[in-house]
Design a protein around this motif. Structure first.
Motif, PDB file in Angstrom:
ATOM      1  N   GLN A  91      -5.808  -8.319   6.410  1.00 12.69           N
ATOM      2  CA  GLN A  91      -4.924  -8.153   5.270  1.00 12.69           C
ATOM      3  C   GLN A  91      -5.435  -7.081   4.325  1.00 12.69           C
ATOM      4  O   GLN A  91      -4.846  -6.840   3.284  1.00 12.69           O
ATOM      5  CB  GLN A  91      -4.781  -9.497   4.553  1.00 12.69           C
ATOM      6  CG  GLN A  91      -4.106 -10.537   5.434  1.00 12.69           C
ATOM      7  CD  GLN A  91      -4.109 -11.905   4.825  1.00 12.69           C
ATOM      8  OE1 GLN A  91      -4.398 -12.048   3.643  1.00 12.69           O
ATOM      9  NE2 GLN A  91      -3.810 -12.924   5.589  1.00 12.69           N
ATOM     10  N   VAL A  93      -5.276  -3.840   3.270  1.00 13.14           N
ATOM     11  CA  VAL A  93      -4.292  -2.788   3.528  1.00 13.14           C
ATOM     12  C   VAL A  93      -4.948  -1.441   3.785  1.00 13.14           C
ATOM     13  O   VAL A  93      -4.508  -0.678   4.643  1.00 13.14           O
ATOM     14  CB  VAL A  93      -3.308  -2.692   2.340  1.00 13.14           C
ATOM     15  CG1 VAL A  93      -2.336  -1.546   2.536  1.00 13.14           C
ATOM     16  CG2 VAL A  93      -2.556  -3.999   2.188  1.00 13.14           C
ATOM     17  N   GLU A  97      -4.022   1.258   6.725  1.00 18.27           N
ATOM     18  CA  GLU A  97      -3.585   2.609   6.376  1.00 18.27           C
ATOM     19  C   GLU A  97      -4.467   3.661   7.034  1.00 18.27           C
ATOM     20  O   GLU A  97      -3.982   4.686   7.506  1.00 18.27           O
ATOM     21  CB  GLU A  97      -3.620   2.788   4.859  1.00 18.27           C
ATOM     22  CG  GLU A  97      -2.563   1.994   4.121  1.00 18.27           C
ATOM     23  CD  GLU A  97      -2.747   2.043   2.623  1.00 18.27           C
ATOM     24  OE1 GLU A  97      -1.822   1.626   1.902  1.00 18.27           O
ATOM     25  OE2 GLU A  97      -3.817   2.488   2.156  1.00 18.27           O
ATOM     26  N   ASN A 210       5.848  -3.677   4.371  1.00 20.08           N
ATOM     27  CA  ASN A 210       5.340  -2.502   5.066  1.00 20.08           C
ATOM     28  C   ASN A 210       5.325  -2.754   6.565  1.00 20.08           C
ATOM     29  O   ASN A 210       5.198  -3.898   7.014  1.00 20.08           O
ATOM     30  CB  ASN A 210       3.902  -2.178   4.635  1.00 20.08           C
ATOM     31  CG  ASN A 210       3.762  -1.962   3.143  1.00 20.08           C
ATOM     32  OD1 ASN A 210       4.738  -1.708   2.444  1.00 20.08           O
ATOM     33  ND2 ASN A 210       2.545  -2.063   2.656  1.00 20.08           N
ATOM     34  N   TYR A 212       3.194  -1.101   9.929  1.00 17.43           N
ATOM     35  CA  TYR A 212       2.143  -0.199  10.371  1.00 17.43           C
ATOM     36  C   TYR A 212       2.161  -0.104  11.895  1.00 17.43           C
ATOM     37  O   TYR A 212       2.083  -1.123  12.586  1.00 17.43           O
ATOM     38  CB  TYR A 212       0.773  -0.710   9.925  1.00 17.43           C
ATOM     39  CG  TYR A 212       0.634  -0.839   8.428  1.00 17.43           C
ATOM     40  CD1 TYR A 212       0.185   0.225   7.657  1.00 17.43           C
ATOM     41  CD2 TYR A 212       0.936  -2.031   7.776  1.00 17.43           C
ATOM     42  CE1 TYR A 212       0.059   0.113   6.274  1.00 17.43           C
ATOM     43  CE2 TYR A 212       0.811  -2.151   6.399  1.00 17.43           C
ATOM     44  CZ  TYR A 212       0.372  -1.075   5.654  1.00 17.43           C
ATOM     45  OH  TYR A 212       0.249  -1.193   4.296  1.00 17.43           O
ATOM     46  N   TYR A 222       3.867  -6.366   7.369  1.00 13.31           N
ATOM     47  CA  TYR A 222       3.021  -6.878   6.280  1.00 13.31           C
ATOM     48  C   TYR A 222       3.831  -7.014   4.995  1.00 13.31           C
ATOM     49  O   TYR A 222       4.658  -6.175   4.680  1.00 13.31           O
ATOM     50  CB  TYR A 222       1.851  -5.908   6.066  1.00 13.31           C
ATOM     51  CG  TYR A 222       0.956  -6.248   4.898  1.00 13.31           C
ATOM     52  CD1 TYR A 222      -0.085  -7.147   5.048  1.00 13.31           C
ATOM     53  CD2 TYR A 222       1.149  -5.663   3.655  1.00 13.31           C
ATOM     54  CE1 TYR A 222      -0.926  -7.461   3.970  1.00 13.31           C
ATOM     55  CE2 TYR A 222       0.321  -5.965   2.577  1.00 13.31           C
ATOM     56  CZ  TYR A 222      -0.712  -6.865   2.749  1.00 13.31           C
ATOM     57  OH  TYR A 222      -1.523  -7.169   1.693  1.00 13.31           O
ATOM     58  N   GLU A 224       3.080  -8.370   0.799  1.00 18.16           N
ATOM     59  CA  GLU A 224       2.129  -8.868  -0.182  1.00 18.16           C
ATOM     60  C   GLU A 224       2.730  -9.977  -1.028  1.00 18.16           C
ATOM     61  O   GLU A 224       3.897  -9.922  -1.400  1.00 18.16           O
ATOM     62  CB  GLU A 224       1.658  -7.740  -1.103  1.00 18.16           C
ATOM     63  CG  GLU A 224       0.721  -6.757  -0.428  1.00 18.16           C
ATOM     64  CD  GLU A 224       0.075  -5.812  -1.416  1.00 18.16           C
ATOM     65  OE1 GLU A 224       0.503  -5.806  -2.593  1.00 18.16           O
ATOM     66  OE2 GLU A 224      -0.828  -5.073  -1.009  1.00 18.16           O
ATOM     67  N   GLY A 229      -1.828 -11.656   1.122  1.00 13.86           N
ATOM     68  CA  GLY A 229      -0.815 -10.966   1.906  1.00 13.86           C
ATOM     69  C   GLY A 229      -0.454 -11.745   3.151  1.00 13.86           C
ATOM     70  O   GLY A 229      -1.173 -12.651   3.589  1.00 13.86           O
TER      71      GLY A 229
END
Length: 288
Positions: A91, A93, A97, A210, A212, A222, A224, A229
Motif C-alpha cells: 500500500q 504508493v 509509482e 488509481n 497501476y 488502488y 485510499e 489504503g
C-alpha cells in the motif's frame, strides 16, 4: 552463507503463496535461478515473489506450479491471494509509482500528488497536523522525479472540475498549482483531462482511485481511505475498475480542451486576487 529471509505465511494470503513457493522449491531441490530459468524469470524475481516483495502475473502461476511440481497447490493459493487485500507493504504508493509503467488516476477533489506544487502539497498535508510537515512535503515532491526519468511511466489523470475551484492554500497557491498543470500540455507521457460538471452522474461518483500497470507483475487497482489504503490484484475487480476509468475518460474533456479550461479558471478565478501566499512556483519542473 546467504542471508535467507524468514517467511511469515500468516501475514497475508500473498505471503502464504510465497511461503508455499519456497517450500515446494526447496522440497524439489531447486535453486531460485533454476526455477527462474524454467518459468522465464530471474532468480531474483523468484526470491522477491517468495518474500511477497513482488506480485506475479496470473500467467506466471501455473508455470511456477509446474516448475516446482506443486500439483495445483500454488494455483489454489493464488486464487486465495487474488481475493484478499494486499499486505501493508504494497500500500506504499511511492513504491508502486516507482516501478509502474502506466499510472492512471481519478481524483475528484484535489490535484494528484505527482503533479502538486510544494505550496499546494504543504496545504494538503498540513490539514490535520504540521508535525514533520517539511519532511513530508519534500518526500511527496521527490516522488515526482519518476516523471522526469529518461523513460517515465505513462501518467494519465482525470480530475473532477471541482479540483480547479477547491481553493487549497489560497489564491496564490492555486495560481501556481494550475500553472503547474499547464506546463504539462506538451509532455506526451502526461495527459490531463477535466471531468466537467456537465457530465452529471458518472462512474467515479463513489470516489477517487488509481490503477497501476507493470511489465512483470499483476495490475493493481488502488483506493485510499482516511487512515489506510485498499489494493487488489483480483482480475475481476481490476477489470471493473479499469472499465470505470475508461468511461471517465470518455466523459471528460479532451486533453486540449482541459488545458483551455484550466487556463481560463486560473485567469478568471485566481489571477487578479491578491493575497500573502508565498510564491508557489518553486520546485521541480516537468521536462517535455
Amino acid at each position: 552463507m546467504a542471508n535467507i529471509k524468514s517467511l511469515d505465511p500468516g501475514a497475508s494470503p500473498l505471503h502464504y503463496f510465497g511461503a508455499e513457493l519456497r517450500r515446494l522449491r526447496e522440497e524439489a531441490g531447486l535453486t531460485l535461478e533454476q526455477v527462474g530459468k524454467r518459468v522465464f524469470l530471474t532468480g531474483s524475481m523468484i526470491g522477491q515473489i517468495e518474500t511477497a516483495a513482488r506480485v506475479p502475473k496470473d500467467e506466471h502461476v501455473p508455470r511456477l506450479d509446474t516448475a516446482v511440481d506443486g500439483k495445483g497447490a500454488l494455483v489454489r493459493a493464488w486464487i486465495l491471494a487474488q481475493r484478499s487485500r494486499l499486505p501493508g507493504w504494497f500500500q506504499r504508493v511511492a513504491r508502486m509509482e516507482a516501478t509502474a509503467k502506466g499510472i492512471h488516476v481519478f481524483q475528484a477533489q484535489l490535484v494528484h500528488g505527482l503533479l502538486q506544487t510544494p505550496a499546494y502539497a504543504e496545504a494538503v498535508l498540513g490539514v490535520m497536523s504540521t508535525r514533520d510537515l517539511d519532511t513530508n512535503v519534500e518526500a511527496r515532491i521527490a516522488r515526482q522525479e519518476i516523471l522526469r526519468r529518461e523513460e517515465p511511466p505513462v501518467f494519465w489523470a482525470v480530475f473532477g472540475e471541482g479540483v480547479l475551484y477547491q481553493e487549497i492554500g489560497g489564491p496564490a497557491t492555486m495560481r501556481g498549482q494550475l500553472a503547474r498543470l499547464l506546463e504539462y500540455a506538451d509532455v506526451d507521457e502526461v495527459q490531463i483531462q477535466i471531468l466537467p460538471y456537465s457530465a452529471g452522474a458518472h462512474t467515479g461518483l463513489m470516489g477517487s482511485f488509481n490503477i497501476y500497470s507493470f511489465d512483470d507483475q499483476a495490475t493493481v487497482a488502488y483506493m485510499e481511505g482516511y487512515e489506510d489504503g485498499w489494493a487488489t490484484i483480483n482480475p475481476k475487480e481490476v477489470r471493473a475498475r479499469s472499465l470505470r476509468y475508461d468511461l471517465l475518460r470518455a466523459s471528460a474533456l479532451s486533453p486540449a480542451d482541459s488545458m483551455e479550461l484550466i487556463a481560463r479558471v486560473m485567469k478568471e478565478r485566481y489571477e487578479h486576487r491578491p493575497d500573502s501566499d508565498a510564491d508557489s512556483d518553486s520546485g521541480p519542473r516537468p521536462v517535455a
